[in-house]
Each structure stands twice: as C-alpha cells, then as structure tokens.
Motif scaffolding. Structure first.
Motif, PDB file in Angstrom:
ATOM      1  N   HIS A   1      -5.729   0.396  -7.560  1.00 22.52           N
ATOM      2  CA  HIS A   1      -6.960   1.142  -7.777  1.00 22.52           C
ATOM      3  C   HIS A   1      -6.573   2.526  -8.291  1.00 22.52           C
ATOM      4  O   HIS A   1      -6.251   3.432  -7.505  1.00 22.52           O
ATOM      5  CB  HIS A   1      -7.761   1.225  -6.482  1.00 22.52           C
ATOM      6  N   HIS A   2      -6.582   2.666  -9.613  1.00 20.75           N
ATOM      7  CA  HIS A   2      -6.068   3.869 -10.265  1.00 20.75           C
ATOM      8  C   HIS A   2      -6.836   5.107  -9.815  1.00 20.75           C
ATOM      9  O   HIS A   2      -8.067   5.127  -9.797  1.00 20.75           O
ATOM     10  CB  HIS A   2      -6.179   3.717 -11.789  1.00 20.75           C
TER      11      HIS A   2
ATOM     12  N   ALA B   1      -4.040   6.631  -1.008  1.00 23.58           N
ATOM     13  CA  ALA B   1      -3.318   5.529  -0.370  1.00 23.58           C
ATOM     14  C   ALA B   1      -4.223   4.686   0.519  1.00 23.58           C
ATOM     15  O   ALA B   1      -4.122   3.453   0.533  1.00 23.58           O
ATOM     16  CB  ALA B   1      -2.153   6.083   0.445  1.00 23.58           C
ATOM     17  N   ALA B   2      -5.128   5.339   1.256  1.00 20.30           N
ATOM     18  CA  ALA B   2      -5.990   4.605   2.184  1.00 20.30           C
ATOM     19  C   ALA B   2      -6.883   3.604   1.476  1.00 20.30           C
ATOM     20  O   ALA B   2      -7.346   2.634   2.093  1.00 20.30           O
ATOM     21  CB  ALA B   2      -6.850   5.582   2.989  1.00 20.30           C
ATOM     22  N   GLU B   3      -7.135   3.798   0.190  1.00 18.91           N
ATOM     23  CA  GLU B   3      -8.038   2.923  -0.558  1.00 18.91           C
ATOM     24  C   GLU B   3      -7.310   1.900  -1.421  1.00 18.91           C
ATOM     25  O   GLU B   3      -7.938   1.174  -2.194  1.00 18.91           O
ATOM     26  CB  GLU B   3      -8.974   3.772  -1.431  1.00 18.91           C
ATOM     27  N   GLN B   4      -5.993   1.823  -1.302  1.00 19.21           N
ATOM     28  CA  GLN B   4      -5.262   0.811  -2.060  1.00 19.21           C
ATOM     29  C   GLN B   4      -5.405  -0.556  -1.388  1.00 19.21           C
ATOM     30  O   GLN B   4      -5.847  -0.665  -0.253  1.00 19.21           O
ATOM     31  CB  GLN B   4      -3.795   1.224  -2.216  1.00 19.21           C
TER      32      GLN B   4
ATOM     33  N   ASP C   1      -9.300   1.138  11.090  1.00 19.93           N
ATOM     34  CA  ASP C   1      -9.792   2.508  10.968  1.00 19.93           C
ATOM     35  C   ASP C   1      -9.727   3.017   9.538  1.00 19.93           C
ATOM     36  O   ASP C   1      -9.329   4.155   9.282  1.00 19.93           O
ATOM     37  CB  ASP C   1      -9.012   3.452  11.894  1.00 19.93           C
ATOM     38  N   GLY C   2     -10.111   2.150   8.605  1.00 23.60           N
ATOM     39  CA  GLY C   2     -10.253   2.583   7.218  1.00 23.60           C
ATOM     40  C   GLY C   2      -9.015   2.537   6.365  1.00 23.60           C
ATOM     41  O   GLY C   2      -9.055   2.932   5.189  1.00 23.60           O
ATOM     42  N   ARG C   3      -7.902   2.033   6.907  1.00 25.71           N
ATOM     43  CA  ARG C   3      -6.656   1.963   6.137  1.00 25.71           C
ATOM     44  C   ARG C   3      -6.018   0.583   6.271  1.00 25.71           C
ATOM     45  O   ARG C   3      -6.198  -0.081   7.288  1.00 25.71           O
ATOM     46  CB  ARG C   3      -5.633   2.982   6.657  1.00 25.71           C
TER      47      ARG C   3
ATOM     48  N   ASP D   1       1.196  10.671   2.234  1.00 27.87           N
ATOM     49  CA  ASP D   1       0.509   9.582   1.540  1.00 27.87           C
ATOM     50  C   ASP D   1      -0.287  10.068   0.335  1.00 27.87           C
ATOM     51  O   ASP D   1      -1.143   9.343  -0.191  1.00 27.87           O
ATOM     52  CB  ASP D   1      -0.401   8.820   2.504  1.00 27.87           C
ATOM     53  N   ASP D   2      -0.039  11.289  -0.129  1.00 29.21           N
ATOM     54  CA  ASP D   2      -0.707  11.817  -1.319  1.00 29.21           C
ATOM     55  C   ASP D   2      -0.074  11.203  -2.558  1.00 29.21           C
ATOM     56  O   ASP D   2       1.131  11.365  -2.787  1.00 29.21           O
ATOM     57  CB  ASP D   2      -0.576  13.338  -1.350  1.00 29.21           C
TER      58      ASP D   2
END
Length: 254
Positions: free
Chosen positions: A90-91, A95-98, A232-234, A248-249
């Motif tokens: 997901h460009h 990280a949490a949204e990969q 928890d969202g990750r 994780d940036d």
C-alpha cells in the motif's frame, strides 16, 4: 457480535468430552486413517504438480534490489530454481496499514539453508517501491532477499491480479527462465507453520469460518471470509518490533 454482547466474556470456552485413555486412543486411530489419506493425497498432488508444463518468462525483466536494477535471471543467485513471494504493498501508507496477510506469511520464512541445499533461491518481490518497502523489511527484521517488482510486475504477473499476494515458482535452464507453478490466497499457506500448528490443537485457528463445535472460542468482529491477522490495528508481529524499539516510519530519512 463480541463476547461482551453475547454474554460469554466471563465464561471459559467449551471443552471436549472427557474419556479414558483407551477410548481417546481408539478415536485418534480412526482420525489417523483420514490423516494418512490426506498426506498421501498431498503427495499425489505434488507429483502431479511436478508434471505440469511450464511457460517461458523473459530473463531480462527488471527488478530493483539493494544495488539498483537487476534482472530476473540475477535474482536466481546462480541457483537452478527460484521461489518468489509477491508481497502486496500500500504505497505511501504507514507500517500499521501494510498487508497483514503478507506480513504473516513472510514472517514465517527465515531459515533458507534447506531450500539452498536443493538448489532453490527464495526471494520477496514486493509490489511497491524498493526504498519504502525495504524500510518495512528492516523494521520487521527480515533478512530474506528483497526486490521491488514494480518495473516488471505487469509482465511477471500477466493474466493475474496485480496487487494480490502470489507465490510463484521458476526454473532456470541456462539463461532461459520458465514459470512452473503459481498460487494465491490460501495457497500461500504453504509458507506458514503457525496455522499448521494451530490446526493440531483442540480449538484450531479460532476463526469464524471453521467448522467447530458449539461453544468453541472464535475470533469475533471479523467477516466470516477473513482471518485474524491484526491486533489493535496492526499486523500481529509488529507489536514485538515496536517493543524492541524499532522505528516503523517508512518515509525517507533526512
């Protein structure tokens, strides 16, 4: 419906019937017949897979690696076979949204010596930019070979859904490359051991789609066609990396 909503939050999950050792062993032996048949059928399917035809793929298709542009042929690292996992990306997302599914299966693949002993290279072909995705690889602590497939992904995944997870097998004959097999969706469970171990336990994967007795624990709040790979969202394994102090940036540094 959550455990709170259905009133089961304060109750232990249901239990199997209790039996003496002889009864337990007799029931297990009945199941063992089916397990052995399943194993033999898996062997037969693998034998059929080895007899599939193959299709040629351009050896000079471009990938991006740590040293810049490389070819598909170079990704073999001199070995005869290559297994490539096409990682969804997901460009521009953190990280949490990969992809939790790609994170799950990629986390399972660590020791490559057994593959190498059979002349097989394993690599991840990420369907996103190299630098951004490499930062995710580093955050997760993976050290498997990592490439961006973006320059050639339409050609590499011709006839398939670009952007989906794929596991693809290749064979090299000199400087020519052939695709011998591919799979997607639950087919990528071939990379996993966590679910295979869960399947041996009495409560299984604890997911909504499973055929389990009434009262067995289930992951609530997810559609029946999804699996529990987030917490928890990750993606689940990210939490241990954060606790270890990893950054994780995924944006470029200064």
């Amino acid at each position: 419906m959550t455990d709170q909503e259905n009133g089961t939050a304060d109750r232990a999950p249901a239990l199997p019937a209790v039996a003496d050792r002889a009864t337990f062993q007799a029931e297990l032996e009945k199941l063992r017949v089916r397990e052995k048949a399943h194993t033999r059928e898996g062997d037969a399917i693998a034998a059929a897979r080895r007899r599939l035809p193959m299709v040629e793929v351009a050896a000079d298709l471009e990938l991006i690696g740590p040293d810049g542009s490389v070819t598909l042929l170079e990704a073999f690292e001199g070995r005869r076979q290559l297994i490539a996992y096409y990682f969804m990306w997901h460009h521009g997302h953190p990280a949490a949204e990969q992809c939790e599914g790609c994170t799950w299966v990629t986390t399972q693949v660590e020791e490559l010596s057994y593959l190498h002993s059979r002349d097989i290279t394993y690599a991840v072909f990420c369907q996103g930019p190299y630098e951004e995705s490499r930062r995710y690889r580093d955050f997760m602590g993976w050290d498997v070979p990592w490439y961006s497939a973006v320059p050639s992904q339409d050609a590499l995944l011709v006839g398939r859904h670009v952007g989906m997870m794929h596991l693809v097998c290749y064979l090299r004959d000199g400087d020519r490359i052939f695709e011998t097999y591919w799979t997607t969706l639950r087919g990528v469970e071939a990379m996993d051991y966590s679910y295979a171990l869960m399947d041996l336990t009495v409560y299984g994967r604890q997911e909504l789609w499973e055929d389990s007795p009434s009262g067995w624990p289930r992951t609530q709040g997810t559609p029946a066609d999804h699996v529990r790979l987030r917490s928890d969202g990750r993606p689940i394994p990210q939490w241990s990396r954060l606790e270890a102090g990893r950054r994780d940036d995924l944006t470029p540094g200064p």
